[in-house]
Enzyme design. Structure first.
Site, PDB file in Angstrom:
ATOM      1  N   ASP A   1      16.090  70.072  56.255  1.00 57.20           N
ATOM      2  CA  ASP A   1      15.455  69.003  57.016  1.00 57.20           C
ATOM      3  C   ASP A   1      16.580  68.188  57.662  1.00 57.20           C
ATOM      4  OD1 ASP A   1      14.448  66.617  57.896  1.00 57.20           O
ATOM      5  OD2 ASP A   1      13.299  66.170  56.085  1.00 57.20           O
TER       6      ASP A   1
ATOM      7  N   GLN B   1      17.423  63.299  59.904  1.00 53.71           N
ATOM      8  CA  GLN B   1      18.347  62.159  59.962  1.00 53.71           C
ATOM      9  C   GLN B   1      19.751  62.571  60.379  1.00 53.71           C
ATOM     10  OE1 GLN B   1      17.616  59.005  59.831  1.00 53.71           O
ATOM     11  NE2 GLN B   1      15.465  59.338  59.326  1.00 53.71           N
TER      12      GLN B   1
ATOM     13  N   CYS C   1       8.528  56.583  53.321  1.00 55.58           N
ATOM     14  CA  CYS C   1       8.063  57.972  53.152  1.00 55.58           C
ATOM     15  C   CYS C   1       8.935  58.704  52.134  1.00 55.58           C
ATOM     16  CB  CYS C   1       8.065  58.730  54.482  1.00 55.58           C
ATOM     17  SG  CYS C   1       6.959  58.032  55.679  1.00 55.58           S
TER      18      CYS C   1
ATOM     19  N   HIS D   1      12.197  63.332  52.286  1.00 54.34           N
ATOM     20  CA  HIS D   1      11.112  62.626  52.981  1.00 54.34           C
ATOM     21  C   HIS D   1       9.807  63.331  52.597  1.00 54.34           C
ATOM     22  CE1 HIS D   1       8.656  61.580  56.540  1.00 54.34           C
ATOM     23  NE2 HIS D   1       9.479  60.579  56.738  1.00 54.34           N
TER      24      HIS D   1
ATOM     25  N   LYS E   1      14.255  61.022  67.140  1.00 50.98           N
ATOM     26  CA  LYS E   1      15.268  60.378  66.304  1.00 50.98           C
ATOM     27  C   LYS E   1      16.664  60.594  66.881  1.00 50.98           C
ATOM     28  CE  LYS E   1      12.688  60.878  62.003  1.00 50.98           C
ATOM     29  NZ  LYS E   1      12.214  59.525  61.728  1.00 50.98           N
TER      30      LYS E   1
END
Ligand SMILES: Cc1ncc(COP(=O)(O)O)c(C=O)c1O
Length: 539
Positions: free
Chosen positions: A200, A203, A364, A123, A226
């Site tokens: 990261d 997700q 993104c 991202h 999220k």
């Protein structure tokens, strides 16, 4: 998952039982943000109704209540990811966590010529902080690319590790493709060479059971919103010793041990990274989300998501004209695709008109989209509260859209057909009918020579070309877009200009048709950008 359990889960999410323009909401944009269960909404409301005070400051009852609740939230998050409370830094979200590592960990140690490893499927939030830093310091970014199967190229990664980067930044999962990467193994390989790792987890966190001890990364960032929690709150996990060795990024109240006008001693982590009043209600709301997740059978919901995604994938493959983006071997319930002739924004707007919320655009993830040679795609991202019926409904609508819009276009030389569509747009009684007519108008072929670089308008989500010809006493607009709805808008404006309408009259005409209100849902800036362009070229 048993339908009774699913019904109970869905009844916890008030928004899932609302209607959009009279149609039941089908929410398939969970990768962007998830919906919130009543437990989270209630926890936030309860805090503001009964406990609101600042934390770590006053000696009064409310403040100690708020502080206890706030710190208990940190404890809960620590347990949730198997870490220590001192390793949980509250942030605004993943973006802030990644920036924090770039500024507090990396900037002080980065020298010209040093290397940083990132992934092409990251991202933007996991690219830009490191790209900017590398450019400022004169360091080098090594980018792991994807194999044809959609996996991170492991040979390339190994060769980058040999160059002893100062930091490896890896997505746990791709927000565009859904691919779950073997980060545990990749962290192990980096650690063997003494290389620091940052994951990261934006997700992955909503779908997986996270265990920081097992994963063994140095840093891990994720966002509350999220994972069924509120917006404006997230977590950066960092090893305690590492966090304490890093200077703070932002400075101010709440993060000090002592301050004089000449010398300041910072508090230990995590407080040293939490300058200013934190998002107290957000932290409490996120802890409520975690508690909610803990109350579910995680294996059961994971299996449910997996079944939905498999069915979705299999059905999408059977729709004419749709191409799925490669997603690797193991995936989260996220699927991205494009249609050979229908623009992704147009598909998303038409699904929206049926109450189905999906994402279209470059997600993104522009470097990854560029590697596929794409400008935009449609992304469906599922959560455990989605149902098979919702997936079936989405497939039915998509199939019908794709079947009906691949029919031959109207003859461009037949100006009557444009007039007929404009008539239908103006007479339409509801939005789906008007949108249908817009798509019809937008599908009439336009002059291919318009697509010249000098006519390209920046700032529209879909590639758009506009040309204004000013002759003696006459002004003519022409243009087209990859998006049929924007092409149609241009045709509507073109007709108005042809009739000698002023800019004010054109705006009023578009407003009367409700276009800004309706199209702005998915197309945001398209109309505004067209109007801005007209304002600077035509008045
Ligand atoms: C993989 C990934 N990383 C980072 C982010 C940024 O998250 P946030 O906007 O919550 O900071 C996102 C958001 O979509 C994401 O999907």
């Amino acid at each position: 998952m048993e339908s009774q359990i699913l019904r109970r889960i869905r009844s916890s999410f008030p928004i899932l039982n609302t209607r959009v323009d009279g149609k039941p909401l089908i929410y398939f944009d969970n990768g962007a943000t998830t919906q919130k269960p009543r437990e989270v909404i209630d926890a936030i409301t309860q805090f503001y109704r009964k406990e609101n005070a600042n934390v770590h400051r006053a000696a009064h009852h409310l403040s100690s209540l708020a502080t206890n609740h706030f710190e208990q939230a940190r404890d809960k998050l620590a347990q949730f990811i198997n870490a220590k409370p001192n390793e949980i830094v509250w942030t605004r979200g993943t973006t802030e966590g990644l920036n924090l590592v770039a500024e507090s960990f990396l900037r002080p140690i980065l020298k010209p010529g040093d290397r940083i490893v990132i992934a092409i499927s990251a991202h933007h939030a996991a690219i830009l902080p490191f790209q900017r830093l590398a450019q400022q310091i004169g360091a080098h970014l090594d980018v792991i690319e994807l194999t044809e199967a959609g996996e991170l190229n492991s040979d390339q990664y190994q060769s980058y590790l040999q160059l002893k980067p100062k930091l490896v930044v890896l997505p746990h999962a791709s927000n565009l493709l859904g691919t779950l990467y073997p980060v545990k193994e990749m962290v192990k390989q980096a650690k063997r060479l003494g290389i620091t790792t940052l994951i990261d987890g934006a997700q992955a966190a909503p779908h997986l059971v996270l265990d920081m001890q097992d994963l063994d990364a140095d840093f891990y960032a994720f966002s509350g919103h999220k994972m069924f929690g509120p917006t404006g709150i997230g977590v950066l996990y960092g090893r305690e010793a590492l966090l304490n060795s890093m200077p703070p990024w932002q400075v101010g109240g709440e993060m000090i041990e002592s301050v004089s006008l000449t010398e300041t001693r910072y508090a230990e982590a995590p407080l040293r990274f939490e300058a200013g009043t934190p998002n107290i209600a957000g932290a409490i709301g996120l802890a409520a989300a975690v508690e909610y997740l803990n109350g579910l059978d995680r294996a059961e919901i994971e299996e449910h998501e997996h079944q939905l995604a498999s069915y979705l994938l299999q059905q999408l493959k059977s729709i004419n004209g749709i191409t799925l983006l490669p997603s690797g071997a193991i995936t989260l319930p996220i699927v991205s695709f494009y249609h050979e002739t229908i623009n992704a924004d147009d598909l998303a707007t038409q699904l929206d008109a049926q109450g189905i919320a999906v994402r279209a655009g470059s997600h993104c993830a522009q470097p990854l989209m560029q590697s596929f040679g794409l400008h935009s795609s449609v992304r469906i991202s599922l959560a455990f509260y989605n149902t098979l019926e919702e997936v079936e409904r989405c497939i039915t609508v998509l199939r019908s859209l794709c079947d009906h819009q691949t029919v031959t276009k109207d003859d461009p030389s037949d100006s009557d057909s444009a007039a007929r569509w404009i008539d239908q747009i103006e007479q339409a009684k509801d939005w789906p009918t008007r949108l249908n007519a817009l798509m019809g108008l937008g599908s009439i072929a336009t002059d291919p020579t318009l697509k010249r670089p000098e006519n390209l308008v920046t700032g529209c989500a879909s590639l758009t070309w506009l040309k204004l010809s000013i002759g003696k006493g006459s002004i003519q607009l022409d243009g087209c877009s990859e998006s049929r709805q924007i092409t149609a808008l241009i045709q509507l404006i073109k007709k108005q200009i042809g009739m000698g309408a002023s800019l004010v009259q054109i705006k009023a005409y578009l407003a009367e048709l409700g276009l800004e209100k309706q199209l702005s849902r998915t197309r945001g800036n398209a109309i505004r950008r067209l109007i801005e362009w007209l304002e600077s070229h035509y008045s």
